[in-house]
Motif scaffolding. Structure first.
Motif, PDB file in Angstrom:
ATOM      1  N   GLN A 122       0.842  -1.186   0.000  1.00  0.00           N
ATOM      2  CA  GLN A 122       0.000   0.000   0.000  1.00  0.00           C
ATOM      3  C   GLN A 122       0.879   1.239   0.000  1.00  0.00           C
ATOM      4  OE1 GLN A 122      -3.105  -0.235   2.893  1.00  0.00           O
ATOM      5  NE2 GLN A 122      -3.160   1.978   3.174  1.00  0.00           N
ATOM      6  N   ALA A 123       0.430   2.285  -0.697  1.00  0.00           N
ATOM      7  CA  ALA A 123       1.179   3.535  -0.743  1.00  0.00           C
ATOM      8  C   ALA A 123       0.231   4.674  -1.126  1.00  0.00           C
ATOM      9  CB  ALA A 123       2.330   3.440  -1.740  1.00  0.00           C
ATOM     10  N   ASN A 124       0.755   5.879  -1.054  1.00  0.00           N
ATOM     11  CA  ASN A 124       0.031   7.060  -1.506  1.00  0.00           C
ATOM     12  C   ASN A 124       0.255   7.203  -3.011  1.00  0.00           C
ATOM     13  OD1 ASN A 124      -0.837   9.666  -2.153  1.00  0.00           O
ATOM     14  ND2 ASN A 124      -0.187  10.487  -0.171  1.00  0.00           N
ATOM     15  N   PRO A 125      -0.806   7.265  -3.833  1.00  0.00           N
ATOM     16  CA  PRO A 125      -0.610   7.306  -5.284  1.00  0.00           C
ATOM     17  C   PRO A 125       0.105   8.555  -5.780  1.00  0.00           C
ATOM     18  CG  PRO A 125      -2.927   7.586  -4.748  1.00  0.00           C
ATOM     19  CD  PRO A 125      -2.218   7.259  -3.481  1.00  0.00           C
ATOM     20  N   TYR A 126       0.088   9.613  -4.993  1.00  0.00           N
ATOM     21  CA  TYR A 126       0.790  10.818  -5.422  1.00  0.00           C
ATOM     22  C   TYR A 126       2.295  10.598  -5.477  1.00  0.00           C
ATOM     23  CZ  TYR A 126       2.081  15.688  -5.862  1.00  0.00           C
ATOM     24  OH  TYR A 126       2.603  16.870  -6.320  1.00  0.00           O
ATOM     25  N   TRP A 127       2.812   9.767  -4.581  1.00  0.00           N
ATOM     26  CA  TRP A 127       4.246   9.531  -4.494  1.00  0.00           C
ATOM     27  C   TRP A 127       4.696   8.255  -5.200  1.00  0.00           C
ATOM     28  CZ3 TRP A 127       6.459  13.767  -3.254  1.00  0.00           C
ATOM     29  CH2 TRP A 127       5.831  14.657  -2.393  1.00  0.00           C
ATOM     30  N   VAL A 128       3.769   7.510  -5.752  1.00  0.00           N
ATOM     31  CA  VAL A 128       4.109   6.251  -6.419  1.00  0.00           C
ATOM     32  C   VAL A 128       4.702   6.552  -7.791  1.00  0.00           C
ATOM     33  CG1 VAL A 128       3.095   4.219  -7.518  1.00  0.00           C
ATOM     34  CG2 VAL A 128       2.459   4.828  -5.210  1.00  0.00           C
ATOM     35  N   ARG A 129       5.742   5.814  -8.125  1.00  0.00           N
ATOM     36  CA  ARG A 129       6.373   5.949  -9.433  1.00  0.00           C
ATOM     37  C   ARG A 129       6.238   4.619 -10.166  1.00  0.00           C
ATOM     38  NH1 ARG A 129      11.843   5.309 -11.082  1.00  0.00           N
ATOM     39  NH2 ARG A 129      12.294   4.855  -8.912  1.00  0.00           N
ATOM     40  N   LEU A 130       5.645   4.680 -11.335  1.00  0.00           N
ATOM     41  CA  LEU A 130       5.464   3.502 -12.178  1.00  0.00           C
ATOM     42  C   LEU A 130       6.630   3.450 -13.158  1.00  0.00           C
ATOM     43  CD1 LEU A 130       3.502   1.207 -13.074  1.00  0.00           C
ATOM     44  CD2 LEU A 130       2.506   2.863 -14.648  1.00  0.00           C
ATOM     45  N   SER A 131       7.312   2.318 -13.217  1.00  0.00           N
ATOM     46  CA  SER A 131       8.457   2.228 -14.132  1.00  0.00           C
ATOM     47  C   SER A 131       8.404   0.916 -14.910  1.00  0.00           C
ATOM     48  CB  SER A 131       9.775   2.344 -13.367  1.00  0.00           C
ATOM     49  OG  SER A 131       9.880   1.340 -12.410  1.00  0.00           O
ATOM     50  N   LEU A 132       8.874   1.006 -16.131  1.00  0.00           N
ATOM     51  CA  LEU A 132       8.932  -0.138 -17.039  1.00  0.00           C
ATOM     52  C   LEU A 132      10.358  -0.252 -17.553  1.00  0.00           C
ATOM     53  CD1 LEU A 132       7.178  -2.268 -18.619  1.00  0.00           C
ATOM     54  CD2 LEU A 132       7.124  -0.600 -20.453  1.00  0.00           C
ATOM     55  N   LEU A 133      11.064  -1.291 -17.127  1.00  0.00           N
ATOM     56  CA  LEU A 133      12.435  -1.548 -17.582  1.00  0.00           C
ATOM     57  C   LEU A 133      12.370  -2.452 -18.801  1.00  0.00           C
ATOM     58  CD1 LEU A 133      14.051  -2.085 -14.162  1.00  0.00           C
ATOM     59  CD2 LEU A 133      15.175  -0.846 -15.977  1.00  0.00           C
TER      60      LEU A 133
END
Length: 178
Positions: A122-133
């Motif tokens: 669980q996290a705050n979506p404002y601070w979440v970073r989505l990354s695709l390597l």
């Protein structure tokens, strides 16, 4: 792709679509990911029938001899082993799933594993970073969510193309809620 979006509540007067939600409402996105089941009941029957036929071919040469009765249990055991492995694999793939809940205040992932306890993040979506390597990760197109003090892999059982499509959809949903 075996990904199913559910959005509630829908904004009034908007056409249906994956992200047709008003900016100011309390929208909740629910994404359910499950592995693709490539073999259905017809495929199962075909594989078992084909293997039974192939296991019976060598037995034709020993018809009418006592050796036949010594080989039949081993052929039956091999066929039962294949049947059991395919059934267990199918059951476990049906129980494997990931649920992602996304609201303006929280993003939460629950992964249901076969024969293991559920995993939660669980996290705050404002601070979440989505990354695709694309290259250099454990697999091609490695998809992760970073936030809440740790990174979690999303859609580990998906194909590389499905992870790219999921990245696009999820980044659009995150942008929409910010």
């Amino acid at each position: 792709m075996p990904a199913f979006w559910t959005i509630s509540p829908k904004a009034s007067g908007t056409p249906p679509g994956a992200f047709a939600v008003a900016q100011s409402d309390g929208a909740e996105y629910l994404l359910v990911l499950s592995p693709h089941l490539s073999m259905g009941a017809e495929g199962f029957v075909a594989i078992i029938g084909l293997c039974a036929g192939l296991l019976a071919l060598p037995l034709i040469g020993v018809l009418g001899t006592p050796v036949l009765w010594g080989l039949i249990p081993f052929a039956g055991l091999a066929l039962w082993g294949l049947w059991y492995a395919l059934q267990r694999n199918g059951r476990e793939r049906l129980s494997l799933r990931e649920e992602l809940r996304l609201t303006r205040d929280m993003i939460a992932i629950t992964r249901t594993n076969p024969r293991k306890p559920e995993q939660h993040w669980q996290a705050n979506p404002y601070w979440v970073r989505l990354s695709l390597l694309e290259k250099g990760g454990p697999v091609e197109n490695y998809l992760t969510l970073d936030g809440g003090g740790r990174a979690v892999e999303l859609g580990a059982f998906l194909s590389p193309e499905e992870r790219v499509a999921l990245h696009d959809e999820l980044s659009r949903a995150l942008r929409h809620l910010r």
